[in-house]
Design a protein around this motif. Structure first.
Motif, PDB file in Angstrom:
ATOM      1  N   THR A   1      -5.052  14.493   8.238  1.00 43.87           N
ATOM      2  CA  THR A   1      -4.356  15.270   9.268  1.00 43.87           C
ATOM      3  C   THR A   1      -4.596  16.759   9.086  1.00 43.87           C
ATOM      4  O   THR A   1      -4.887  17.482  10.052  1.00 43.87           O
ATOM      5  CB  THR A   1      -2.849  14.969   9.208  1.00 43.87           C
ATOM      6  OG1 THR A   1      -2.629  13.576   9.444  1.00 43.87           O
ATOM      7  CG2 THR A   1      -2.092  15.784  10.252  1.00 43.87           C
TER       8      THR A   1
ATOM      9  N   ASN B   1      -8.130  17.621  10.112  1.00 39.07           N
ATOM     10  CA  ASN B   1      -8.270  17.651  11.571  1.00 39.07           C
ATOM     11  C   ASN B   1      -7.673  18.930  12.147  1.00 39.07           C
ATOM     12  O   ASN B   1      -8.252  19.565  13.038  1.00 39.07           O
ATOM     13  CB  ASN B   1      -7.580  16.433  12.186  1.00 39.07           C
ATOM     14  CG  ASN B   1      -8.315  15.143  11.911  1.00 39.07           C
ATOM     15  OD1 ASN B   1      -9.500  15.165  11.581  1.00 39.07           O
ATOM     16  ND2 ASN B   1      -7.624  14.022  12.026  1.00 39.07           N
ATOM     17  N   LEU B   2      -6.502  19.334  11.633  1.00 36.62           N
ATOM     18  CA  LEU B   2      -5.887  20.579  12.104  1.00 36.62           C
ATOM     19  C   LEU B   2      -6.766  21.778  11.770  1.00 36.62           C
ATOM     20  O   LEU B   2      -6.859  22.731  12.561  1.00 36.62           O
ATOM     21  CB  LEU B   2      -4.503  20.750  11.478  1.00 36.62           C
ATOM     22  CG  LEU B   2      -3.424  19.756  11.921  1.00 36.62           C
ATOM     23  CD1 LEU B   2      -2.146  19.958  11.120  1.00 36.62           C
ATOM     24  CD2 LEU B   2      -3.144  19.895  13.407  1.00 36.62           C
TER      25      LEU B   2
ATOM     26  N   ILE C   1      -9.553  21.845  14.286  1.00 34.46           N
ATOM     27  CA  ILE C   1      -9.062  22.283  15.589  1.00 34.46           C
ATOM     28  C   ILE C   1      -8.859  23.796  15.602  1.00 34.46           C
ATOM     29  O   ILE C   1      -9.220  24.487  16.558  1.00 34.46           O
ATOM     30  CB  ILE C   1      -7.745  21.554  15.924  1.00 34.46           C
ATOM     31  CG1 ILE C   1      -8.012  20.067  16.178  1.00 34.46           C
ATOM     32  CG2 ILE C   1      -7.075  22.185  17.141  1.00 34.46           C
ATOM     33  CD1 ILE C   1      -6.755  19.246  16.353  1.00 34.46           C
ATOM     34  N   GLN C   2      -8.286  24.329  14.532  1.00 30.60           N
ATOM     35  CA  GLN C   2      -8.059  25.773  14.463  1.00 30.60           C
ATOM     36  C   GLN C   2      -9.363  26.552  14.484  1.00 30.60           C
ATOM     37  O   GLN C   2      -9.483  27.573  15.162  1.00 30.60           O
ATOM     38  CB  GLN C   2      -7.249  26.099  13.199  1.00 30.60           C
ATOM     39  CG  GLN C   2      -6.693  27.518  13.165  1.00 30.60           C
ATOM     40  CD  GLN C   2      -7.705  28.538  12.676  1.00 30.60           C
ATOM     41  OE1 GLN C   2      -8.549  28.203  11.842  1.00 30.60           O
ATOM     42  NE2 GLN C   2      -7.631  29.757  13.206  1.00 30.60           N
TER      43      GLN C   2
ATOM     44  N   ARG D   1      -4.307  19.691  21.715  1.00 34.35           N
ATOM     45  CA  ARG D   1      -5.052  18.833  20.791  1.00 34.35           C
ATOM     46  C   ARG D   1      -4.246  18.488  19.552  1.00 34.35           C
ATOM     47  O   ARG D   1      -4.495  17.469  18.914  1.00 34.35           O
ATOM     48  CB  ARG D   1      -6.371  19.499  20.409  1.00 34.35           C
ATOM     49  CG  ARG D   1      -7.330  19.682  21.571  1.00 34.35           C
ATOM     50  CD  ARG D   1      -8.601  20.403  21.135  1.00 34.35           C
ATOM     51  NE  ARG D   1      -9.311  19.694  20.086  1.00 34.35           N
ATOM     52  CZ  ARG D   1     -10.388  20.186  19.470  1.00 34.35           C
ATOM     53  NH1 ARG D   1     -10.852  21.380  19.809  1.00 34.35           N
ATOM     54  NH2 ARG D   1     -10.994  19.495  18.537  1.00 34.35           N
ATOM     55  N   TYR D   2      -3.271  19.342  19.202  1.00 38.05           N
ATOM     56  CA  TYR D   2      -2.486  19.031  18.003  1.00 38.05           C
ATOM     57  C   TYR D   2      -0.991  18.874  18.307  1.00 38.05           C
ATOM     58  O   TYR D   2      -0.198  18.704  17.388  1.00 38.05           O
ATOM     59  CB  TYR D   2      -2.674  20.108  16.937  1.00 38.05           C
ATOM     60  CG  TYR D   2      -2.311  21.524  17.341  1.00 38.05           C
ATOM     61  CD1 TYR D   2      -1.001  21.972  17.304  1.00 38.05           C
ATOM     62  CD2 TYR D   2      -3.297  22.424  17.734  1.00 38.05           C
ATOM     63  CE1 TYR D   2      -0.665  23.265  17.645  1.00 38.05           C
ATOM     64  CE2 TYR D   2      -2.967  23.722  18.084  1.00 38.05           C
ATOM     65  CZ  TYR D   2      -1.656  24.139  18.031  1.00 38.05           C
ATOM     66  OH  TYR D   2      -1.335  25.426  18.387  1.00 38.05           O
ATOM     67  N   ARG D   3      -0.603  18.926  19.579  1.00 38.75           N
ATOM     68  CA  ARG D   3       0.808  18.769  19.914  1.00 38.75           C
ATOM     69  C   ARG D   3       1.347  17.418  19.455  1.00 38.75           C
ATOM     70  O   ARG D   3       2.443  17.315  18.897  1.00 38.75           O
ATOM     71  CB  ARG D   3       1.017  18.923  21.424  1.00 38.75           C
ATOM     72  CG  ARG D   3       2.489  18.840  21.826  1.00 38.75           C
ATOM     73  CD  ARG D   3       2.635  18.959  23.336  1.00 38.75           C
ATOM     74  NE  ARG D   3       2.116  20.220  23.823  1.00 38.75           N
ATOM     75  CZ  ARG D   3       2.791  21.349  23.802  1.00 38.75           C
ATOM     76  NH1 ARG D   3       4.009  21.380  23.305  1.00 38.75           N
ATOM     77  NH2 ARG D   3       2.267  22.458  24.275  1.00 38.75           N
TER      78      ARG D   3
ATOM     79  N   VAL E   1       0.352  15.635  17.009  1.00 34.89           N
ATOM     80  CA  VAL E   1       0.479  15.625  15.548  1.00 34.89           C
ATOM     81  C   VAL E   1       1.766  16.328  15.127  1.00 34.89           C
ATOM     82  O   VAL E   1       2.544  15.813  14.323  1.00 34.89           O
ATOM     83  CB  VAL E   1      -0.751  16.301  14.903  1.00 34.89           C
ATOM     84  CG1 VAL E   1      -0.599  16.343  13.390  1.00 34.89           C
ATOM     85  CG2 VAL E   1      -2.020  15.558  15.277  1.00 34.89           C
TER      86      VAL E   1
ATOM     87  N   MET F   1      -0.633  28.757  15.447  1.00 37.52           N
ATOM     88  CA  MET F   1      -0.609  27.349  15.858  1.00 37.52           C
ATOM     89  C   MET F   1       0.826  26.887  16.092  1.00 37.52           C
ATOM     90  O   MET F   1       1.124  26.206  17.084  1.00 37.52           O
ATOM     91  CB  MET F   1      -1.275  26.476  14.793  1.00 37.52           C
ATOM     92  CG  MET F   1      -2.769  26.705  14.628  1.00 37.52           C
ATOM     93  SD  MET F   1      -3.511  25.621  13.377  1.00 37.52           S
ATOM     94  CE  MET F   1      -3.418  24.037  14.206  1.00 37.52           C
TER      95      MET F   1
ATOM     96  N   TYR G   1       2.880  26.085  19.846  1.00 38.43           N
ATOM     97  CA  TYR G   1       3.469  24.760  20.054  1.00 38.43           C
ATOM     98  C   TYR G   1       4.964  24.847  20.309  1.00 38.43           C
ATOM     99  O   TYR G   1       5.525  24.045  21.078  1.00 38.43           O
ATOM    100  CB  TYR G   1       3.189  23.913  18.814  1.00 38.43           C
ATOM    101  CG  TYR G   1       4.123  22.745  18.617  1.00 38.43           C
ATOM    102  CD1 TYR G   1       3.955  21.551  19.322  1.00 38.43           C
ATOM    103  CD2 TYR G   1       5.181  22.838  17.706  1.00 38.43           C
ATOM    104  CE1 TYR G   1       4.816  20.490  19.133  1.00 38.43           C
ATOM    105  CE2 TYR G   1       6.037  21.773  17.518  1.00 38.43           C
ATOM    106  CZ  TYR G   1       5.858  20.605  18.226  1.00 38.43           C
ATOM    107  OH  TYR G   1       6.707  19.550  18.037  1.00 38.43           O
TER     108      TYR G   1
END
Length: 886
Positions: free
Chosen positions: A592, A595-596, A599-600, A613-615, A617, A654, A658
Motif C-alpha cells: 500500500t 502504491n501511494l 501515485i504521489q 486514485r488513493y481515496r 485506500v 495528499m 483528501y
C-alpha cells in the motif's frame, strides 16, 4: 384485477454515510430525517450531518449541547428542529454557505435532564412545530423572524397538553391536532380548544396514529387511523368516533416480499435462478399470524399506510382492509421515512437503506427500459399468472416481446416455456396473435396454458413436443432438446463476456461462472500491471531502493522512478528471482505504501492531485491509523532521496486533498493538532513584515494553501475559546486574518477589525466589512487610512503603531485613494463621502483622486435629490387629495 406490488430499486447508503465518520470511531448516527433536498443525521457528538438525496456528504453543523436524539426538517427545508440528551430543543436555520456562521437557537425543555423529547412534528407553514416529551407534555413552538446583528429568528414555547404517559406520535391537519401517547389517542381542535379521547378502551405501549387526508372527499372521505394491540388499526372520523376496526393479524400469515436489487451484470447473477426455486418453496411454507405493535403510522402514497416494527416493514391498503406486502429483509429498524414512492429505513447499526414500492407491472417495464432482460424474465416466471392476466388488458406490456428473441438466442428454452403463456396473452391483447393452429401448434404452450388454468404443474417439455425434424414453423417454440443445433447462433467475435453467453454443455452455468471469474481476475491483474511494472511487483523495499540507487549511479540526470527499458527489465527480472528466493515477501501494508509513493510521484510529474486514485485506500483507515501510514510513507520518500521537509509536505498535501475540512469538528485533539502542524508547514516560507513590538505579522503575501481548511480550524478553536491556538496559527499563516476579522465583526470589536482590514489589504475584505459599518465607523476607517498613507500601521495583536516602508504600501492596488474612496461610495452617500474627503483633504495629494470618482459622486447626488424631490411631490399630492375630500 387487483394490482400486486413489490419492493425494488434497493439502495444502501452506508458507504456514503461512513465517509464523514472515518476519522472518529466514537461518533455514531442516532436519528435522521429526509426532505426533498436533504438527508440529515443527528449524531452522538451533537452535530448535524447534511447529505443530498443521492447520499453525497454536503455539510456539518457542529453543536455543543449533547447527543441528538430526535430531529425533523420543516416542509420547505428552511429549518431543522432537533432535541438533545441534555433536555434541550434547538432550531437551526438552514444555510449551507461556508462563509455563514450557523444560526442555532436553544431553549431548555426541563431542568430535569431525565425528561426527553419523544417526537417532533412541523406544521406545513413552517411557522411552528409541536413536540412531545416523556412526561406526557405537548408543546407548541412558534418561530418569529426579525433582523438583528446575531440572530435571524427567535422562538417561544407554549404548553398545550399535559397527559399521563409519554407522547408517541403527533400529527396535525388544519386546526385539528392528533396526539397519541402510551395509553390513548387524543383529538384536539386547537381553534375551539376542544379535546376528545378516541375510543374508550385504554392500552399500554407505544402505538402511533396519523391523519389520512383524501384528495376526493366525495368518493373517499378523509380518516384518522390509530394503531391498536393485536395488529389492529382503528378507522376514525374527524369527530373522533371509531367507524371500524381493521384486523391484519391473520392476513399477515403470508410469505414476506422479496426486495429486487439492481445488478450490474447479467452473467454474474445467473444463480438468481436458484433464488427462484427458494422463493417457490417459501410459498409452500406455513406462515403463522403475526401479533404486532406499530409505534408509528405514516401515510404512503394515495391509498396506503406504512407501519414498521424492529424486524419488518408493513404496507396496508386500509381502504380495502388488505395487506399490500410485508418484508423482513431489514434487522433492528429504528425509524422509517416516506418520500414519494420510496421508503427510507434507518437501523441500529447507523445504516440507511431505501426501497421503492412498485407494481409488478411497472417493475417489469422498468427492467425492460433499463435493458435488464434476464432479470425481467425471471420476474415473469415468478408471477406468470399475474402477468398473463395483465397482458390481456394492458397494451403497454407488448414491450415484453423483446424477451422472446433474447431467450431463443441464449437457448434458455425451459424459461421460455415457463412464460410462453404471457407472450400468448400479449398477442391476444395487441391483435397480432400468431397463427399457431396452421403449423400444428405448440403442445408445450397449450399444455402450459392448461396447467395454469387448472392449477396443475407443467408437463415435461421433452415428452410433449413434436418429433418433426423440419425447421420450426413461425411462432413455435422448439423444446425437443435443450442442446439442439437448429436454433443455435454462432458465437460473435468480440468481447470474451459476449462469447460466454453462447456457451452450453454438460457443465451448464457453472462453467460460465468459472470462466467469467477467470476473466475478472485477468482484468484485475491488468490494472496491477498498469500501476506497478512487472519487474518490481514482488521486490521488497530495500531491493527496490538498491535498484533505484544503482540506476541513479548509471545516469544521475534520470529522475524517472520506474525504469522501463528492456535491458534493465531483463536484469531486474533475474534479480527479482534471486531476491524472492532469499528475502521474505513484502507485507500488504508495504505494498500500500509503495502504491501511494508511485501515485504521489506520478502526480508530481503530471502536476495533478490524483486524489481519486488513493481515496479508496485512505477510506479504509481511521484517522490515527492514516497518520501512522503517512508517517511510514514519509520515511519511504526520504529513503528515495527527498528531504524530510519535502516528504512531509508531500504527505500533508495528499492528506489535505483528501480531507473534508468540515470533519475537523469531529476529530480528536491529536488529529487536529496534526492538521494544524501540516497547515503551518505548507504555508511556511512566505515573506512577512512583522510588528517591532510583539513580532505579530503586519504585511505579508495573502496567498494561502488550503484556506478553507485553515478557516474551519480557526472557527473550531475560536468556538472552544482557544484564542491562543488561533493566534499561534495566525503567527505563522497571517493570510487567515480575514477569518479573524469576521470573528471580531460578530463581536462588534471595531478596534480589532479596522487594523485587520488594512493589514490584510484586499478589496474583497473591505467590501465585506464595509457593508456592516455605519458612518462613524467609516470615519475611523478614514482616519486609519490617512495614517497608513503616512507609513504607519496598527498591529492587530498589541494595537501599537509601527512605521512601514513605502515599498510595502504600494504592493497592492488597495492602498490607493481611488480604490478606497470608490468602495466607500458604495456604502455611504455621496455627501457623506465628500464630507470625509474635505475633512482629510490636507493629507490627500492633488492628483490622488481621478475625475471619474467626482463624476460618480455628482451623479449619486443628483439621484439622491431627485428621489427626495419625488417623495416630497408625492406627499404634497396626498395632502391636496385629502384636503379636497369632504
Amino acid at each position: 384485477m387487483t394490482d400486486a406490488y413489490c419492493l425494488s430499486n434497493f439502495i444502501d447508503f452506508s458507504p456514503h454515510l461512513s465517509q464523514p465518520l472515518r476519522h472518529s470511531n466514537r461518533i455514531k448516527y442516532t436519528c435522521f430525517d429526509i426532505s426533498d433536498n436533504y438527508i440529515i443525521f443527528g449524531a452522538t457528538s451533537g452535530s448535524l450531518y447534511f447529505f443530498n438525496r443521492g447520499g453525497k456528504f454536503m455539510h456539518l453543523i457542529p453543536n455543543k449541547h449533547g447527543p441528538v436524539t430526535h430531529l425533523s426538517i420543516s416542509a420547505n427545508n428552511k429549518y431543522v428542529a432537533f432535541a438533545t440528551q441534555r433536555s434541550l430543543i434547538c432550531v437551526y436555520a438552514v444555510n449551507l454557505s461556508a462563509q455563514a456562521a450557523p444560526q442555532v437557537i436553544v431553549t431548555h425543555l426541563s431542568t430535569d435532564q431525565s425528561v426527553q423529547v419523544s417526537c417532533i412534528h412541523w406544521t406545513p407553514d413552517e411557522k411552528q412545530f409541536y413536540y412531545g416529551d416523556t412526561r406526557g407534555q405537548v408543546n407548541l413552538v412558534l418561530l418569529s423572524s426579525f433582523i438583528g446583528h446575531s440572530l435571524l429568528f427567535n422562538m417561544s414555547v407554549h404548553p398545550l397538553l399535559y397527559l399521563d404517559s409519554p407522547i408517541v406520535q403527533i400529527d396535525d391537519f388544519e386546526s385539528l391536532l392528533l396526539v397519541s401517547n402510551s395509553t390513548k389517542c387524543i383529538l384536539c381542535n386547537t381553534e375551539y380548544e376542544e379535546y376528545k379521547q378516541i375510543g374508550n378502551r385504554p392500552r399500554d405501549g407505544a402505538f402511533g396514529a396519523c391523519f389520512f387526508i383524501s384528495p376526493h372527499e366525495s368518493v373517499q372521505p378523509s380518516r384518522i387511523y390509530c394503531a391498536r394491540p393485536g395488529t389492529r388499526i382503528w378507522e376514525v372520523d374527524f369527530e373522533g368516533e371509531v367507524i371500524q376496526t381493521h384486523q391484519f393479524k391473520s392476513a399477515l400469515a403470508t410469505a414476506p416480499a422479496k426486495i429486487y436489487k439492481n445488478h450490474d451484470s447479467d452473467v454474474a447473477h445467473d444463480d438468481d435462478d436458484d433464488d427462484d426455486g427458494h422463493e417457490s418453496n417459501d410459498e409452500l411454507l406455513d406462515y403463522q399470524p403475526q401479533q404486532l405493535q406499530f409505534a408509528k403510522l405514516q401515510r404512503f402514497g394515495q391509498d396506503f399506510l406504512l407501519a414498521y416494527t424492529e424486524l419488518g416493514l408493513y404496507v396496508f391498503d386500509v381502504r380495502q382492509s388488505t395487506v399490500v406486502l410485508w418484508s423482513n429483509q431489514f434487522e433492528r429498524i429504528v425509524d422509517c421515512r416516506v418520500a414519494g414512492s420510496e421508503i427510507f429505513v434507518f437501523t441500529q447499526t447507523g445504516s440507511l437503506y431505501s426501497v421503492q414500492l412498485q407494481t409488478l407491472q411497472a417493475h417489469a417495464i422498468s427492467l425492460m427500459q433499463q435493458s435488464k432482460l434476464p432479470q425481467c424474465a425471471r420476474l415473469l416466471r415468478q408471477h406468470v399468472k399475474y402477468f398473463a392476466d395483465k397482458a390481456r388488458e394492458n397494451y403497454d406490456l407488448k414491450l415484453l416481446n423483446q424477451l422472446k428473441q433474447l431467450l431463443i438466442e441464449r437457448q434458455q428454452y425451459e424459461l421460455l416455456n415457463d412464460i410462453s403463456v404471457i407472450f400468448d396473452a400479449i398477442a391476444q391483447c395487441t391483435g397480432s396473435a400468431l397463427d399457431t393452429q396452421s403449423s400444428g401448434g405448440s403442445s408445450a404452450t397449450t399444455e402450459r396454458s392448461a396447467s395454469l388454468s387448472t392449477g396443475g404443474a407443467p408437463a415435461n417439455a421433452a415428452t410433449t413436443t413434436t418429433t418433426t425434424t423440419a425447421a420450426p414453423p413461425r411462432g413455435v417454440y422448439v423444446l425437443e432438446n435443450a442442446f439442439c443445433d437448429n436454433l443455435k447462433q454462432p458465437p460473435k467475435s468480440g468481447h470474451f463476456k459476449d462469447a460466454l453467453l453462447t456457451v452450453t454443455g454438460k457443465f451448464g452455468k457453472n462453467i460460465i461462472k468459472y470462466k467469467f471469474n477467470i476473466f475478472a481476475e485477468e482484468q484485475q491483474q491488468q490494472l496491477v500491471r498498469e500501476l506497478i511494472p512487472a519487474s518490481e511487483r514482488s521486490l521488497p523495499f530495500k531491493d527496490i531502493k538498491a535498484r533505484y540507487e544503482s540506476q541513479d549511479n548509471v545516469d544521475d540526470n534520470d529522475e524517472e522512478i520506474v525504469c522501463r527499458s528492456s535491458s534493465s527489465s531483463s536484469r531486474a527480472t533475474g534479480g527479482a528471482k534471486r531476491a524472492t528466493a532469499t528475502t521474505p515477501h513484502i507485507s500488504p501494508e508495504e505494498k500500500t505504501i509503495y502504491n501511494l509513493y508511485l501515485i504521489q510521484k506520478s502526480a508530481k510529474f503530471s502536476r495533478t492531485h490524483c486524489v481519486e486514485r488513493y481515496r479508496a485506500v485512505f477510506d479504509e483507515y481511521a484517522a490515527n491509523e492514516l497518520i501512522h501510514l503517512l508517517g511510514k510513507l514519509t520515511q519511504v520518500m526520504v529513503e528515495h532521496g527527498d528531504s524530510l521537509e519535502q516528504a512531509q509536505r508531500n504527505c500533508y498535501e495528499m492528506y489535505f486533498n483528501y480531507l473534508n475540512p468540515e470533519l475537523i469538528w469531529e476529530m480528536d485533539d491529536a488529529t487536529r493538532d496534526y492538521i494544524a502542524s501540516g497547515f503551518v508547514l505548507l504555508n511556511s516560507g512566505i515573506e512577512i513584515f512583522r510588528c517591532i513590538h510583539c513580532n505579530f505579522p503586519l504585511r505579508f503575501d495573502n496567498a494561502c494553501q488550503y484556506h478553507d481548511l485553515g478557516a474551519v480550524l480557526l472557527r473550531y478553536f475560536w468556538s472552544r475559546n482557544e484564542q491562543l491556538k488561533c493566534f499561534d496559527v495566525l503567527q505563522s499563516v497571517p493570510s487567515l486574518l480575514d477569518v479573524l476579522a469576521k470573528f471580531y465583526l460578530a463581536e462588534h470589536n471595531l478596534d480589532k477589525v479596522l487594523p485587520i482590514v488594512f493589514n490584510y489589504g484586499t478589496v474583497e475584505l473591505l467590501q465585506d466589512v464595509g457593508r456592516q459599518l455605519n458612518f462613524s465607523a467609516w470615519a475611523r476607517l478614514f482616519e486609519q487610512f490617512v495614517e497608513l498613507q503616512r507609513g504607519r500601521l496598527v498591529c492587530v495583536n498589541c494595537e501599537c503603531v509601527t512605521t512601514v516602508e513605502q515599498e510595502q504600501l504600494t504592493r497592492h492596488f488597495f492602498y490607493t485613494w481611488n480604490c478606497f474612496l470608490n468602495i466607500a461610495l458604495d456604502h455611504l452617500t455621496a455627501s457623506e463621502t465628500l464630507a470625509l474627503i474635505f475633512k482629510w483633504s490636507s493629507y490627500i495629494p492633488s492628483d490622488a483622486i481621478d475625475r471619474e470618482f467626482y463624476t460618480r459622486s455628482l451623479k449619486s447626488c443628483l439621484r439622491f435629490w431627485e428621489r427626495r424631490k419625488s417623495k416630497r411631490n408625492c406627499g404634497q399630492d396626498f395632502k391636496n387629495k385629502s384636503g379636497s375630500q369632504p
